[in-house]
Scaffold this motif. Structure first.
Motif, mmCIF file in Angstrom:
data_model
loop_
_atom_site.group_PDB
_atom_site.id
_atom_site.type_symbol
_atom_site.label_atom_id
_atom_site.label_comp_id
_atom_site.label_asym_id
_atom_site.label_seq_id
_atom_site.Cartn_x
_atom_site.Cartn_y
_atom_site.Cartn_z
ATOM 1 N N LEU A 253 0.828 -1.199 0.000
ATOM 2 C CA LEU A 253 0.000 0.000 0.000
ATOM 3 C C LEU A 253 0.870 1.259 0.000
ATOM 4 O O LEU A 253 0.563 2.232 -0.690
ATOM 5 C CB LEU A 253 -0.934 0.026 1.202
ATOM 6 N N SER A 254 1.953 1.217 0.743
ATOM 7 C CA SER A 254 2.865 2.363 0.749
ATOM 8 C C SER A 254 3.474 2.571 -0.632
ATOM 9 O O SER A 254 3.639 3.707 -1.093
ATOM 10 C CB SER A 254 3.978 2.146 1.780
ATOM 11 N N ALA A 255 3.791 1.450 -1.296
ATOM 12 C CA ALA A 255 4.332 1.547 -2.657
ATOM 13 C C ALA A 255 3.317 2.241 -3.575
ATOM 14 O O ALA A 255 3.663 3.145 -4.338
ATOM 15 C CB ALA A 255 4.675 0.161 -3.176
ATOM 16 N N ILE A 256 2.077 1.812 -3.470
ATOM 17 C CA ILE A 256 1.033 2.439 -4.293
ATOM 18 C C ILE A 256 0.877 3.918 -3.920
ATOM 19 O O ILE A 256 0.707 4.780 -4.787
ATOM 20 C CB ILE A 256 -0.311 1.700 -4.095
ATOM 21 N N GLY A 257 0.972 4.200 -2.629
ATOM 22 C CA GLY A 257 0.880 5.586 -2.185
ATOM 23 C C GLY A 257 1.948 6.458 -2.830
ATOM 24 O O GLY A 257 1.701 7.618 -3.178
ATOM 25 N N ILE A 258 3.125 5.880 -3.013
ATOM 26 C CA ILE A 258 4.212 6.637 -3.653
ATOM 27 C C ILE A 258 3.884 6.913 -5.119
ATOM 28 O O ILE A 258 4.023 8.040 -5.602
ATOM 29 C CB ILE A 258 5.545 5.868 -3.512
ATOM 30 N N ILE A 259 3.417 5.874 -5.790
ATOM 31 C CA ILE A 259 3.025 6.064 -7.193
ATOM 32 C C ILE A 259 1.925 7.129 -7.269
ATOM 33 O O ILE A 259 1.969 8.048 -8.108
ATOM 34 C CB ILE A 259 2.496 4.743 -7.808
ATOM 35 N N ALA A 260 0.942 7.019 -6.367
ATOM 36 C CA ALA A 260 -0.146 8.000 -6.359
ATOM 37 C C ALA A 260 0.405 9.410 -6.117
ATOM 38 O O ALA A 260 -0.057 10.384 -6.718
ATOM 39 C CB ALA A 260 -1.162 7.639 -5.279
ATOM 40 N N SER A 397 -4.628 2.271 9.671
ATOM 41 C CA SER A 397 -5.228 3.577 9.388
ATOM 42 C C SER A 397 -4.150 4.662 9.398
ATOM 43 O O SER A 397 -4.230 5.622 8.629
ATOM 44 C CB SER A 397 -6.353 3.883 10.380
ATOM 45 N N ALA A 398 -3.127 4.489 10.252
ATOM 46 C CA ALA A 398 -2.018 5.443 10.217
ATOM 47 C C ALA A 398 -1.269 5.347 8.897
ATOM 48 O O ALA A 398 -0.909 6.369 8.297
ATOM 49 C CB ALA A 398 -1.067 5.180 11.386
ATOM 50 N N VAL A 399 -1.056 4.105 8.425
ATOM 51 C CA VAL A 399 -0.395 3.930 7.136
ATOM 52 C C VAL A 399 -1.224 4.587 6.031
ATOM 53 O O VAL A 399 -0.685 5.251 5.136
ATOM 54 C CB VAL A 399 -0.181 2.420 6.834
ATOM 55 N N GLY A 400 -2.533 4.426 6.127
ATOM 56 C CA GLY A 400 -3.414 5.046 5.135
ATOM 57 C C GLY A 400 -3.314 6.554 5.152
ATOM 58 O O GLY A 400 -3.173 7.202 4.109
ATOM 59 N N MET A 401 -3.365 7.108 6.353
ATOM 60 C CA MET A 401 -3.274 8.562 6.473
ATOM 61 C C MET A 401 -1.977 9.081 5.866
ATOM 62 O O MET A 401 -1.944 10.120 5.222
ATOM 63 C CB MET A 401 -3.352 8.951 7.956
#
Lengths: 673, 673
Positions: A253-260, A397-401
């Motif tokens: 998810l963090s990887a995707i967050g970076i792409i996003a 949820s912290a990772v999501g935020m």
């Protein structure tokens, strides 16, 4: 290397490559000529001088702590600690270096209109943002791989990040306000010269301070939250799942967050919106939407259900909502700031009182939102049946935020670059039209700064809660009983520490500002022709004063944050230390919101009056509003943001030293048994 | 009636008789003539008018709450509630009535020197002090007897006391500051007439406010702590001991504390010391020594060991030490106040910042002391082996701290009487020598007020902790797990409430002060000859404004304090409510110390400058110090002291509604199970 780890590290590398490309594109732009280049050079050199001094002391600090860790905990933890510290330093250095090049290029571009200037300033911020997430995830991924996935060691990485954040955020906060207050009080008030006037010896230190506090400081703060949230999710994920899905999900998810974030940055950078705020918002929203969608797909793939998605979404939405609420309490488009401006008519005392009341009141909704986020992510993961699983949900949820941290930092670091650009334009005597463009960019930066602060607090709270759960797991306790007076004592001490921290940092700003005031007065008196613009002010001396003060004044708060948790754990045991963390997170978050929002509201009430209401600049109301703004300076830029560091640092110190506490903790307690 | 109960009630009756004798001795003194009597009459009438209005609304409130209690909890609890409310009202009425007679008699006596004036002022305070403890213990004793020693019902008595404290302390705090700020801003600043000038229409309301806030408010606050601490010791004592010793000890100790207070009052009253402070101190120390000795003897008699004695002594010593520390942060004989005065030279902003820093810093030692007291009383009673027994020890330490409440309130209520005497002397135009005597008495009152505030906070904290343990026992939980996110949510919400309460009360003062300002301006404009002393100001109108505002502005904070705990308990369950209490006590105590001490320090920094330092009255530094003092007004007299009420009220509400929470609590939680 497993596939999920490869993807994660690759995403991080992509962010770094993109940051590098952005950085090159900025360097290629014209840095202006003559006077502009000269002033920008001073700022750049001052920033680097600060970093150099900071690194000197940091090296000593890191070596000592690493030795202690190696001796008391494990050499692997010590290595991870060094790793975390070095990666955070890299992020700060890279970001600051580019920011202090982007500022003058933004000013130069402003000669040709807003669009290009915005692009450069935002690109500068994006370098910081993408460096933070890129280095964070690459460092974590490599450490994870090297130590064969042993999460216990990885906590050292978080401690490394926290240590740098302490130096960057607390030291940076003292630096920037000492310079700001010093420059204002002698320059504006006593000598009667305008802000950002090159005759003022502290003006360079003031501009350096914007970079030190708001670029490097904010970056290190969110670097810490970013890696802390992931570490907490990994720790708990490893504990609750038999297979690796609890680890795979947050990493991917963090990887995707970076792409996003990269996509969001591209969008914002190329936005055609006339309003800079809208351009920045477009990037943030697009990044958020991508993460939300990906979180759902990924949740279904990894876990076969959507529970994790809801936890992620709760974090992301709460983070954005806290940002919005922060804006409502600190922007002059809403009632609170107008009320303060109104109260300014009856003088400074009522201005201060109403600002304090606004700050206190503003704790209500962020706390409710954090609670709602905690409850949703806990229950949705099944916390009612399995507490540890619920805690994992909170960590998620912290990772999501924090998944779009790259974007958040980019938007946030844009602010000081635009601010600096304005300063350079003013000091170099660029035409009024240029200044108008930079002013417009700057004013958007003020709002984004306030929102970023709210976000930083919310994420610090959730990260600390996640790490708190990790700590309990590490010291092998399943309950921390609030009815046990030992725990309560921990809660009381922990609750008091943020007040003490706030007092110490406010006094530090006062002391450092006084030194600055005396130096500026001395230069005005002793340097011939300085007021006529003929004598050259000694900018470097002022930069040195701020630098020395920042490092010196950080020592006691820093030692407190590290030593007190360990001491309480050793003396009163692991439950008391758990109480201490709980207490400090509670009052730390509350004071952070209170101080940041009060400060932001005063600042904008003053600007609102300067915009022509209540008699405008120079009126009685304006003078009162200036008092509020000055009180708010250390509130919002030093003490308030320092709380984030305090609560995360104390929590991660407890987590890292868990093996020591587990073995030796509770010395005093055992005497009575 | 058992012997121990008879002794206890007899000690209470003795206190009341002594209070009555003192009261008669005051009434016999000359109330002065003409102008003095007239002014004192206005103050007396204004005070009674406030009480009358307050009682009107209180009656409605008490009837509604009693009905709810009778319906939801038990009719016995409802009756105890009414009992507690009525006894607290009696104490407040009796104390205020005498205080507003003692003030003018003190002024009259000051014509003949300090010694007699001091005696009258202190006697007036002692009537309040002895009424508080006498009515407290008699009421409790009778309720205990009537309901056959069923402690569950007696908690209602505490809720009754708390409710009155809410009206008296929060409403009183708003009253007094609205009048004070209103009188100052228009009278002193705009019209340029001195303080306590009879031409100022708000001057009577201002003097009434001193009685309302510092006599009735403080009295009700400590009445609540006093009965709360005893109730908590009785609840836990009944739970941990098979026989009655756990009940006998705190009751008899309280009885001895009353005797010690009476002896202390006699000593202070007849002291020949030249320095009024020394006279007051002599009484306090003698009372303390008597209790310490008696506690040891009694401990040995009742329990056959000295454990309980150490718990009592810990409480008593911590209470006195907190008072002393409060003095160190708020008296101009120590560094903190001098530092603020020093910072006043650079303007109002630095004055405010340094005061805030002092307030925050001042939380350190009181918290450490409370923790030490908690740990000693817990461990000494054997808490390491038996938690409930340790909790009983903490409750005992609260009883110990509050055993000499009669003396504490006497010393504290002396302050506003001396202050009023000064005001009357000024308004009636008495000679300078008289004013010098009253000024000296008044200045001692400022120190005692600050110390009393520290003591009130410390005792509120210990009382709340004791009641917290009683609550847990009542809802049948043995652990409140901080690792459970539901509990954490409770802690967060609870921690936030004092901030919200602080914001609401500060805003209330602002609103009420604005109404007062407009009324005073109107009278200055519309009443012919008012500035020449020929037209009669409409004092009553100003009294009415303060009264109405106090009642009105108290509603929302009051409802919050009662409804939120019940709502959280019903929705999220008894563990979350436990967390809420823990969180609110933590930040409530911290904010109370922070706000009270910052306010006290600003006040004395201003007075220090008025004493001739930093340029003295009218200097730039003085103007800055006035800003600090004005900011401090709602801090130290409204919002800060309100925290005591908030934390005790929320705790006792939880305790009283424990049966309801036990049966229906956790509605939301159960939906996920």
């Amino acid at each position: 290397m497993d596939a999920y780890l490869i993807y994660t590290v690759l995403a991080g590398l992509l962010a770094l490559i993109f940051a590098f490309v952005l950085s090159s594109s900025i360097t290629k732009e014209s840095p202006g000529d003559g006077r502009m280049a000269e002033i920008a050079g001073y700022i750049h050199d001052g920033s680097m001088a600060f970093l150099k001094t900071e690194y000197k002391y940091l090296t000593i600090f890191v070596v000592i702590v690493a030795a202690v860790l190696g001796f008391l905990v494990s050499w692997q933890t010590a290595i991870c600690f060094i790793f975390g510290a070095v990666f955070s330093i890299f992020a700060g250095y890279f970001g600051m270096n580019v920011a202090t090049k982007a500022n003058v290029r933004t000013a130069e571009a402003a000669k040709h209109g807003q669009s290009k200037a915005l692009k450069i300033a935002f690109s500068g911020g994006a370098v910081m943002g993408l460096s933070v997430v890129g280095l964070g995830i690459v460092g974590l991924g490599v450490a994870y791989y090297v130590f064969g996935g042993n999460i216990d060691f990885i906590t050292g990485f978080g401690l490394g990040a926290s240590s740098i954040a302490l130096f960057a955020r607390v030291g940076g906060g003292i630096y920037t306000k000492a310079a700001d207050v010093g420059a204002d009080l002698v320059g504006k008030v006593e000598a009667g010269i305008p802000e950002d006037d090159p005759r003022n010896p502290a003006v360079i230190a003031d501009n350096v301070g914007d970079n030190v506090g708001d670029v490097a400081g904010m970056g290190a703060d969110l670097f810490e939250s970013y890696v802390g949230s992931i570490i907490s999710a990994l720790t708990l994920g490893a504990a609750v799942f038999a297979n690796k899905e609890g680890i795979v999900y947050p990493l991917l998810l963090s990887a995707i967050g970076i792409i996003a974030s990269i996509i969001g940055v591209m969008f914002a950078r190329n936005s055609k919106a006339e309003n800079p705020q809208k351009a920045l918002n477009s990037g943030t929203y697009i990044g958020g939407v991508i993460v939300i969608i990906a979180a759902a797909v990924l949740s279904n793939m990894v876990f076969g259900n959507l529970k994790a998605f809801f936890a992620i979404a709760a974090g992301l939405v709460v983070g954005m909502a806290i940002g919005k609420i922060t804006e409502m309490y600190t922007s002059d488009e809403y009632a609170s700031v107008k009320k303060i401006a109104n109260q300014s008519e009856t003088g400074p005392a009522t201005t201060v009182i109403s600002g304090l009341a606004v700050g206190m009141y503003s704790t209500l909704w962020p706390i409710v939102l954090i609670c709602v986020g905690v409850l949703i992510s806990f229950f949705v993961m099944g916390g009612a049946q399995d507490t540890m699983m619920g805690l994992y949900g909170i960590a998620l949820s912290a990772v999501g935020m924090l998944s779009t941290t790259g974007l958040t930092v980019a938007v946030d670091a844009y602010g000081p670059i635009a601010d600096n650009a304005g300063g350079i334009a003013e000091m170099a005597g660029l035409p009024k039209e240029v200044r108008e463009v930079t002013d417009k960019l700057d004013s958007v930066g003020n709002t984004t700064a306030a929102i970023g602060k709210g976000f930083a607090i919310g994420s610090a709270a959730l990260t600390a809660l996640g790490l708190f759960a990790s700590y309990a797991h590490a010291v092998e306790i399943t309950t921390i009983d609030l009815l046990n007076p030992i725990t309560l004592v921990g809660v009381f001490i922990g609750g008091m520490l943020p007040f003490l921290f706030g007092a110490l940092t406010m006094e530090s700003v006062g002391k450092a500002a006084n030194e600055m005031i005396e130096e500026v007065r001395r230069q005005f008196k002793e340097i011939p022709g300085i007021m006529e613009g003929k004598g050259q002010p000694d900018y470097k001396k002022c930069v040195d004063i701020s630098t020395a003060a920042a490092i010196r004044e950080m020592v006691i708060p820093g030692i407190l944050a590290i030593v007190v948790p360990i001491a309480i754990g050793l003396l009163l045991g692991k439950e008391a230390l758990g109480g201490l963390i709980g207490g400090s997170v509670t009052t730390g978050v509350l004071l952070a919101i209170f101080m940041s929002n009060a400060g932001g509201a005063w600042d904008n009430a003053k600007k609102y009056i300067e915009g022509g209401t209540h008699g405008g600049k120079g009126s009685y109301a304006h003078k009162a509003a200036v008092v509020g703004d000055t009180v708010g300076d250390p509130f919002k830029d030093t003490s308030g943001p320092s709380m984030n560091i305090l609560i995360k640092l104390m929590t991660i110190v407890s987590l890292v030293f868990a093996p020591v506490i587990l073995q030796y903790g509770g010395i005093l307690l055992n005497m009575f048994k």
